[in-house]
Design a protein around this motif. Structure first.
Motif, short mmCIF file in Angstrom:
data_model
loop_
_atom_site.label_atom_id
_atom_site.label_comp_id
_atom_site.label_asym_id
_atom_site.label_seq_id
_atom_site.Cartn_x
_atom_site.Cartn_y
_atom_site.Cartn_z
N TYR A 64 -8.03 -7.67 -7.30
CA TYR A 64 -6.72 -8.31 -7.36
C TYR A 64 -5.64 -7.24 -7.30
N LEU A 65 -4.68 -7.44 -6.44
CA LEU A 65 -3.55 -6.52 -6.29
C LEU A 65 -2.32 -7.38 -6.01
N ILE A 66 -1.36 -7.32 -6.92
CA ILE A 66 -0.16 -8.16 -6.84
C ILE A 66 1.07 -7.27 -6.72
N LEU A 75 -1.17 4.40 1.17
CA LEU A 75 -1.62 4.44 2.56
C LEU A 75 -0.42 4.35 3.50
N THR A 76 -0.54 5.02 4.63
CA THR A 76 0.47 4.91 5.68
C THR A 76 0.32 3.56 6.38
N ARG A 77 1.28 3.22 7.19
CA ARG A 77 1.19 1.98 7.97
C ARG A 77 -0.05 2.01 8.88
N GLU A 78 -0.33 3.16 9.47
CA GLU A 78 -1.49 3.28 10.36
C GLU A 78 -2.80 3.09 9.58
N GLU A 79 -2.88 3.69 8.40
CA GLU A 79 -4.07 3.53 7.56
C GLU A 79 -4.22 2.08 7.10
N THR A 80 -3.09 1.45 6.79
CA THR A 80 -3.12 0.04 6.39
C THR A 80 -3.57 -0.82 7.56
N ALA A 81 -3.12 -0.52 8.76
CA ALA A 81 -3.54 -1.28 9.94
C ALA A 81 -5.05 -1.17 10.15
N GLU A 82 -5.60 0.02 9.93
CA GLU A 82 -7.05 0.20 10.05
C GLU A 82 -7.78 -0.63 9.00
N PHE A 110 4.13 -13.60 0.76
CA PHE A 110 2.93 -12.77 0.60
C PHE A 110 3.19 -11.89 -0.62
N ILE A 111 2.39 -12.07 -1.68
CA ILE A 111 2.64 -11.29 -2.89
C ILE A 111 1.46 -10.40 -3.29
N GLY A 112 0.43 -10.37 -2.46
CA GLY A 112 -0.69 -9.51 -2.80
C GLY A 112 -1.89 -9.74 -1.91
N ARG A 113 -2.99 -9.08 -2.31
CA ARG A 113 -4.26 -9.31 -1.64
C ARG A 113 -5.33 -9.29 -2.72
N TYR A 172 0.81 -1.22 0.00
CA TYR A 172 0.00 0.00 0.00
C TYR A 172 0.84 1.27 0.00
N ALA A 173 2.13 1.14 0.28
CA ALA A 173 3.03 2.31 0.24
C ALA A 173 3.73 2.44 -1.11
#
Length: 169
Positions: A96-98, A40-47, A75-78, A26-27
């Motif tokens: 899909y996001l790789i 997204l920041t780490r905090e936004e990703t955590a949310e 881990f290569i995506g979500r 996400y960064a």
């Protein structure tokens, strides 16, 4: 918990330990350039991770899942299935996001095809969509490789996008 398996991928429920890997995705400016909220920041990703794990409304069969390359265990995506309401109609999106390191190796198309198959059987859905930014040619090709076809252009959450769709035969 494994949700889907393909020849090269495992898709499993996201776990708290996925935060570092998801945050790196996400960064990445190239990965997130077609998303309305951008990087997204780490905090936004955590949310967001917490919402995927605990707050996804209505249907536990849907959501975004960690996408793991079997050969490396990385881990290569979500990827997953997301519920939307678009122009008064309930839709289910294949998402899909790789990771950039795994682009142009067919992982996105493999994941997308598996999501379509999973949506139709065993979930019994009759229609699936993909929402693609008009400039994201690679994502459009991935949708097409999974059998979806361009249906129309629209504005969703303030962003122009192309809606691709497939109906269950």
């Amino acid at each position: 918990m494994i949700v889907l398996e393909t020849p090269r991928l495992l898709m499993r429920r996201l776990e708290p330990g996925d935060l570092d890997s998801l945050s790196a995705l996400y960064a990445d400016r190239d990965i997130r350039r077609y998303f309305p909220e951008g990087m997204l920041t780490r905090e936004e990703t955590a949310e967001e991770l917490d919402w995927f794990r605990n707050g996804h409304p209505q249907d536990a069969r849907l959501g975004l899942w960690a996408t793991i390359e079997k050969a490396s265990g990385k881990f290569i995506g979500r990827c997953g299935l997301l519920r939307w309401e678009i122009e008064g109609r309930e839709e289910i999106e294949i998402a899909y996001l790789i990771a950039r390191s795994h682009w142009q190796q067919g992982f996105g198309a493999e994941a997308a095809r598996a999501l379509v198959a999973h949506g139709f059987e065993p979930l019994g859905l009759t229609r699936l969509i993909a929402l693609v930014h008009p400039d994201n040619i690679a994502s459009a090709r991935t949708a097409e490789r999974a059998g979806l076809q361009f249906e129309n252009a629209l504005v969703l959450d303030g962003m122009s996008c192309h809606l691709y769709a497939i109906e269950h035969p």
